[in-house]
Motif scaffolding. Structure first.
Motif, short mmCIF file in Angstrom:
data_model
loop_
_atom_site.label_atom_id
_atom_site.label_comp_id
_atom_site.label_asym_id
_atom_site.label_seq_id
_atom_site.Cartn_x
_atom_site.Cartn_y
_atom_site.Cartn_z
N HIS A 28 25.23 -12.14 6.38
CA HIS A 28 26.56 -11.52 6.33
C HIS A 28 27.00 -11.17 7.74
CE1 HIS A 28 29.90 -8.99 5.05
NE2 HIS A 28 29.45 -8.06 5.87
N TRP B 260 25.44 -9.48 12.73
CA TRP B 260 25.17 -9.91 11.36
C TRP B 260 23.92 -9.24 10.82
CZ3 TRP B 260 24.17 -13.44 15.40
CH2 TRP B 260 22.84 -13.84 15.54
N HIS C 103 29.44 -9.24 10.31
CA HIS C 103 30.26 -8.04 10.39
C HIS C 103 31.48 -8.30 11.27
CE1 HIS C 103 26.98 -5.96 8.41
NE2 HIS C 103 26.15 -6.43 9.33
N ASP C 104 32.44 -7.40 11.19
CA ASP C 104 33.69 -7.58 11.91
C ASP C 104 33.49 -7.69 13.42
OD1 ASP C 104 34.81 -7.37 9.44
OD2 ASP C 104 35.86 -5.49 9.77
N THR D 210 33.36 2.85 9.28
CA THR D 210 32.62 1.73 8.70
C THR D 210 31.29 2.16 8.08
OG1 THR D 210 31.63 1.24 10.87
CG2 THR D 210 33.64 0.05 10.28
N LYS E 274 38.35 -9.18 9.88
CA LYS E 274 37.97 -10.45 10.51
C LYS E 274 39.17 -11.34 10.80
CE LYS E 274 33.33 -10.75 8.47
NZ LYS E 274 33.38 -9.49 7.68
N SER F 103 36.03 -8.42 4.48
CA SER F 103 36.79 -7.51 5.31
C SER F 103 37.94 -8.24 6.00
CB SER F 103 35.89 -6.87 6.37
OG SER F 103 36.67 -6.17 7.32
N GLU G 204 35.02 -3.27 7.28
CA GLU G 204 33.64 -3.52 6.86
C GLU G 204 33.14 -2.38 5.98
OE1 GLU G 204 30.70 -6.15 6.60
OE2 GLU G 204 32.26 -6.44 8.10
#
Length: 716
Positions: free
Chosen positions: A357, A364, A359-360, A286, A384, A381, A577
């Motif tokens: 934003h 954030w 993230h997986d 990532t 998710k 991504s 991501e």
């Protein structure tokens, strides 16, 4: 007869004379040494001065060249300024790539050289004088053809001699750009106003395979490398590197992470466990391959080729049959790609603020954005998708608010389903918003999963079912989204998603026509010949969306036909991501057949049988692709579909395709000096200082901003 006293006085005078003479000789020696040292210091100082001048000239010339590239971007675009943000939208596909003044299929990555005449529009550069850089100067300095190809980016004329870098005969040496006290000028004859000269060649480094990412151990299985999804699964044997040579690259590069057996002198080898570890690392990276693992083993960590000269040294240290220098024309060490998709770049935010934003993993980050910035700052991504479960319970660390922000869904416990409520409110909308509607909202936010599906799929292809009654187009998007979710998980429980849309005309079944159930298996009425592949695992490549049931006449999403309505999805989604800038992607517009072949070779053709593309099959597809796009560069990843017309090929190439960011290498030689009195030809330049640089630079084609650069001094 002289008296003894007189003789004594004469001896004393003689001794004094000898002492004086000795002192004079010593003084003369000291003076000579002083003047000799002063002359040497003067020469050294002069040399240092001219070297400093050459260095300054080289850096200035590189600044001029980069400035010219930015000017070229602006001249080849329709500039759009909203608020304080200016985007340069290309005037056609041809403007996606830098202008060339060298066109030779044997040298696909050579874009241009300093040459006489002006560049074709929209190119911007100073024209050179008609003086070849391979000419001999007045004091015997010359830049040979082999020096110009010291980087091995042009095919060598004598590949059997590894240290002979002489390029093929079609390579034309750059011409000198003379610099006067008024700046660069085109000269027909010498002039006393000349201060220096420089020459350069420009290469498309984005068309090379990044040696810091590409290549996998020979112990890897087809099940591991076949799904592709990353440049880490490129087959470097297509470049002429032996399996042992590839193992050496991977073993040196991923030493601590994979813990290979052996060493570089005796060749690295890998166990099946090490190959599985490599697969896990590549599939979960990532950081965009911009950092090496900090894991230590045997006192060493993973490593990266910090410069092109380091890669060349690695090749020379290897046996010629293991890593031949001929492979260097396909490999680079610097690649950068802006991950904001070029598709829909014209959709701009109407207001500024803070953009969050997720993230997986549920963390954030927040970014300040201004009015006029593109709405789409990154790809969505597909990692998710694991957040959406049939029970409505997200994984640990994922909140209901996160699910709503990224998918627009809320769990309805009473009905045991997900309700589509949109990303901002708790009401039940009757339609999915468009990107333009999102961009006009009062506060900036990211588009959710279903909104991106709506943007990426041609609306005219939705709701037109020739078998059943026509469907609500947005409801079909909900159905496609549910199918994607259920194909990326391993359970057999369908995901139910409700959209409060109007049912088809003539139907009053209520929820029956408003709730989509993810397809875990096709309806029994589907013909066996059109059964899609059921993955039931996380997607390894954005191209694997082509396996997803489209809910229209039992077809899958179309990543094969020239007029695909689903091609836009390739630019909007990623499988994991991605940071704003990543390494390990390639621009197919200028890539060689061998580089494309390496990416395609070994791709799984059929998930059920495990059959993969052979190297010969991959070469055929690569040659067809290179020929098709040579005169019409791709603008977005969607252009790959008509160019390839094959789902396996799209699956391999789409995730590693970078079309937004120019990755270029400037090979520049700068010399300070003068024309002596009486000089009649431009070759009679007296060289006083010289400096050579390889500048690796990445420029965002849509903003004109320099994303990253690396200045590599070349010492010869």
């Amino acid at each position: 007869m002289a008296s003894p006293l007189l003789l004594l006085r004469r001896r004393e005078r003689a001794a004094a004379l000898i002492v004086v003479l000795a002192f004079v000789v010593l003084l003369a020696g000291v003076a000579a040494a002083y003047f000799s040292r002063a002359v040497a210091h003067r020469r050294l100082s002069s040399s240092s001065f001219h070297q400093a001048m050459a260095d300054e000239l080289a850096r200035s010339a590189l600044d001029i060249l980069v400035g010219g590239l930015k000017q070229e971007i602006a001249a080849g675009s329709s500039a759009s300024t909203v608020g304080g943000a200016t985007l340069y939208l290309p005037n056609g596909n041809a403007a996606m790539a830098p202008v060339r003044n060298v066109s030779d299929s044997a040298m696909p990555t050579l874009l241009r050289i300093s040459a006489t005449g002006t560049l074709p529009a929209p190119g911007a550069d100073f024209a050179a004088s008609d003086a070849s850089s391979t000419g001999t100067s007045a004091n015997g300095r010359t830049v040979t053809l082999s020096r110009w190809n010291r980087h091995y980016l042009v095919r060598c004329a004598n590949p059997g001699t590894p240290t002979d870098t002489t390029p093929i005969a079609t390579f034309s040496p750059p011409r000198w750009v003379f610099v006067t006290d008024h700046g660069p000028a085109v000269l027909a004859s010498p002039t006393s106003t000349v201060l220096a000269r420089y020459a350069y060649a420009l290469y498309d480094e984005g068309a090379l395979l990044d040696a810091n990412v590409a290549g996998y151990p020979s112990a890897a299985t087809a099940a591991q490398y076949g799904p592709k999804g990353s440049l880490a699964y490129a087959d470097l044997t297509a470049l002429g590197i032996s399996g042992t040579g590839v193992n050496n690259i991977v073993g040196w590069r991923n030493y601590a992470s994979l813990q290979p057996q052996g060493d570089l002198s005796a060749n690295f080898t890998f166990t099946a466990a090490a190959a599985a570890q490599y697969n896990a690392l590549a599939a979960s990276n990532t950081n965009g391959f911009l950092k090496v693992s900090g894991t230590a083993w045997n006192g060493r960590t993973d490593q990266a080729f910090a410069s092109r000269q380091a890669l060349i040294a690695f090749s020379r240290a290897s046996k010629g049959s293991v890593f031949p220098p001929s492979a260097l024309q396909y490999l680079g060490t610097f690649s950068r790609a802006v991950t904001a998709p070029p598709a829909f770049a014209s959709v701009r935010l109407s207001t500024g603020g803070t953009l969050r934003h997720y993230h997986d993993d549920g963390t954030w980050s927040e970014t300040s954005v201004a009015a006029g910035d593109p709405l789409l700052q990154s790809r969505f991504s597909l990692g998710k998708l694991a957040w959406i479960t049939p029970s409505g319970t997200p994984p640990c660390g994922i909140s209901a608010a996160m699910v709503q922000a990224c998918f627009g869904l809320q769990w309805n416990a009473a009905q045991a389903r997900w309700d589509y409520v949109g990303s901002t409110g708790g009401s039940l909308p009757t339609a999915i918003q468009t990107l333009e509607e999102i961009a006009s909202e009062a506060a900036p936010r990211e588009a959710n999963f279903f909104e991106l599906l709506k943007a990426g799929i041609d609306g005219g292809s939705l709701g037109q079912d020739p078998v059943a009654s026509s469907k609500n187009p947005d409801f079909q998007l909900i159905q496609i989204g549910a199918n994607i979710i259920d194909q990326s998980d391993a359970d057999n429980a369908p995901t139910a998603i409700y959209l409060s849309c109007a049912p088809p005309p003539g139907n009053s079944g209520g929820d029956l026509y408003q709730t989509a159930f993810g397809v875990e298996s096709l309806p029994a009425s589907a013909a066996q010949s059109i059964l899609p592949m059921f993955l039931n695992r996380p997607l390894r490549s954005v191209g694997e969306l082509g396996y997803i049931f489209r809910d229209l006449a039992f077809n899958t999403l179309d990543f094969c036909s020239a007029h695909s309505a689903d091609a836009g999805l390739l630019d909007l989604f990623s499988t994991m991501e991605e940071p704003p800038v990543i390494a390990g992607q390639i621009n197919p517009n200028r890539a060689s057949v061998a580089a494309l072949q390496a990416i395609l070779a070994g791709t799984t053709k059929d998930e059920a049988s495990g059959l993969t593309l052979s190297s010969d099959e991959a070469k055929t597809i690569a040659a067809q692709l290179a020929a098709q796009i040579s005169n019409s560069p791709l603008r977005t990843r969607a252009g790959l579909i008509p160019a390839l017309s094959s789902l396996p090929s799209v699956r391999a190439l789409a995730p590693v395709t970078n079309l937004r960011t120019w990755n270029l290498m400037v090979d520049l030689i700068a010399q300070t000096g003068v024309f002596p009195p009486g000089a009649r030809t431009l070759d009679q330049f007296v060289v006083q200082g010289e400096r050579r640089y390889w500048l690796h630079v990445a420029i965002d084609r849509f903003t004109g901003n320099v994303v990253d650069q690396q200045l590599e001094p070349v010492f010869e």
